[in-house]
Design a protein around this motif. Sequence first.
Motif, PDB file in Angstrom:
ATOM      1  N   HIS A  59       0.819  -1.214   0.000  1.00  0.00           N
ATOM      2  CA  HIS A  59       0.000   0.000   0.000  1.00  0.00           C
ATOM      3  C   HIS A  59       0.857   1.269   0.000  1.00  0.00           C
ATOM      4  CE1 HIS A  59      -3.307   2.711   0.976  1.00  0.00           C
ATOM      5  NE2 HIS A  59      -2.584   3.176   1.979  1.00  0.00           N
ATOM      6  N   GLU A  60       1.796   1.350   0.923  1.00  0.00           N
ATOM      7  CA  GLU A  60       2.571   2.587   1.051  1.00  0.00           C
ATOM      8  C   GLU A  60       3.517   2.790  -0.135  1.00  0.00           C
ATOM      9  OE1 GLU A  60       1.248   4.402   3.125  1.00  0.00           O
ATOM     10  OE2 GLU A  60       0.748   3.318   4.953  1.00  0.00           O
ATOM     11  N   GLU A  63       1.380   3.965  -3.017  1.00  0.00           N
ATOM     12  CA  GLU A  63       0.969   5.368  -2.828  1.00  0.00           C
ATOM     13  C   GLU A  63       2.109   6.309  -3.190  1.00  0.00           C
ATOM     14  OE1 GLU A  63      -2.459   5.533   0.620  1.00  0.00           O
ATOM     15  OE2 GLU A  63      -0.379   5.671   1.239  1.00  0.00           O
ATOM     16  N   ARG A  68       1.576  10.185  -4.950  1.00  0.00           N
ATOM     17  CA  ARG A  68       2.378  11.395  -4.662  1.00  0.00           C
ATOM     18  C   ARG A  68       2.628  12.259  -5.895  1.00  0.00           C
ATOM     19  NH1 ARG A  68       2.860   8.977   0.264  1.00  0.00           N
ATOM     20  NH2 ARG A  68       0.606   9.062   0.322  1.00  0.00           N
ATOM     21  N   GLU A  87       5.558   7.905   5.836  1.00  0.00           N
ATOM     22  CA  GLU A  87       5.697   6.512   5.392  1.00  0.00           C
ATOM     23  C   GLU A  87       7.108   5.984   5.632  1.00  0.00           C
ATOM     24  OE1 GLU A  87       4.235   6.395   1.363  1.00  0.00           O
ATOM     25  OE2 GLU A  87       2.206   6.823   2.035  1.00  0.00           O
ATOM     26  N   HIS A 121      -1.431   8.870   9.957  1.00  0.00           N
ATOM     27  CA  HIS A 121      -1.008   9.045   8.562  1.00  0.00           C
ATOM     28  C   HIS A 121      -2.185   8.833   7.598  1.00  0.00           C
ATOM     29  CE1 HIS A 121       1.298   8.413   4.875  1.00  0.00           C
ATOM     30  NE2 HIS A 121       0.784   7.201   4.769  1.00  0.00           N
ATOM     31  N   GLU A 125      -3.978  11.468   5.024  1.00  0.00           N
ATOM     32  CA  GLU A 125      -4.199  11.213   3.590  1.00  0.00           C
ATOM     33  C   GLU A 125      -5.664  11.450   3.231  1.00  0.00           C
ATOM     34  OE1 GLU A 125      -0.815   7.840   2.585  1.00  0.00           O
ATOM     35  OE2 GLU A 125      -2.783   7.150   3.250  1.00  0.00           O
TER      36      GLU A 125
HETATM   37 FE   FE2 Z   1       0.247   6.159   3.021  1.00  0.00          FE
END
Ligand code: FE2
Length: 193
Positions: A59-60, A63, A68, A87, A121, A125
Amino acid sequence: MGDAAEDRAKAATYPEGDVLRVLYEQHARIRDLFAAVKAAGGDRRSETFAELRTLLAVHETAEEMVIRPATTAAGGKDVADARNHEEAEANEVLQRLEKLDPAGSDFESLLAELEASVDEHAEAEEHEEFPLIESSCDEGQRQAMGMHLRAAEAVAPTHPHPSTAGSTVAQYAVGPFASIIDRTRDAVRAAMH
Ligand SMILES: [Fe+2]
Ligand SMILES: [Fe+2]
């Protein structure tokens, strides 16, 4: 503290394949998995933690690669930088956590720390970043980004309802956290080209 049911309700307000739907669904699963790790004992805890760790890596990383750049293009460079920084910090905690015994008290306290920071976090988001994506990306872009996030998920197919008692053993990517991140990067890169 965010809530998995709220995230699922929010996900359902977007069309199938839309990046926001995928993101909210993943947030809901991350929240469920934290609860499942805390509730699990013995071997089941290691297994559930492996699943959480995999989903967080997928997931991170996705992202960072997919969301971003869109946030930055929408004028949200500061927002994008802040989220990437959070992150990176969470990744460090995860790498400490994966070296600990899931049955120990050090694990429990570090897991609680990670859950709090991941929650904060995700809330940031949802409140600062997703609205920028929603207002600046058209439907085609949002579907394309959703597909790129799904491509990342293919690295680590996880059970859709991991907390369900008696569920079959979930499939999750094995190996150290860093290697899951590498595989996710390759999958997203391949999907974007
Ligand atoms: Fe994230
Ligand atoms: Fe997220």
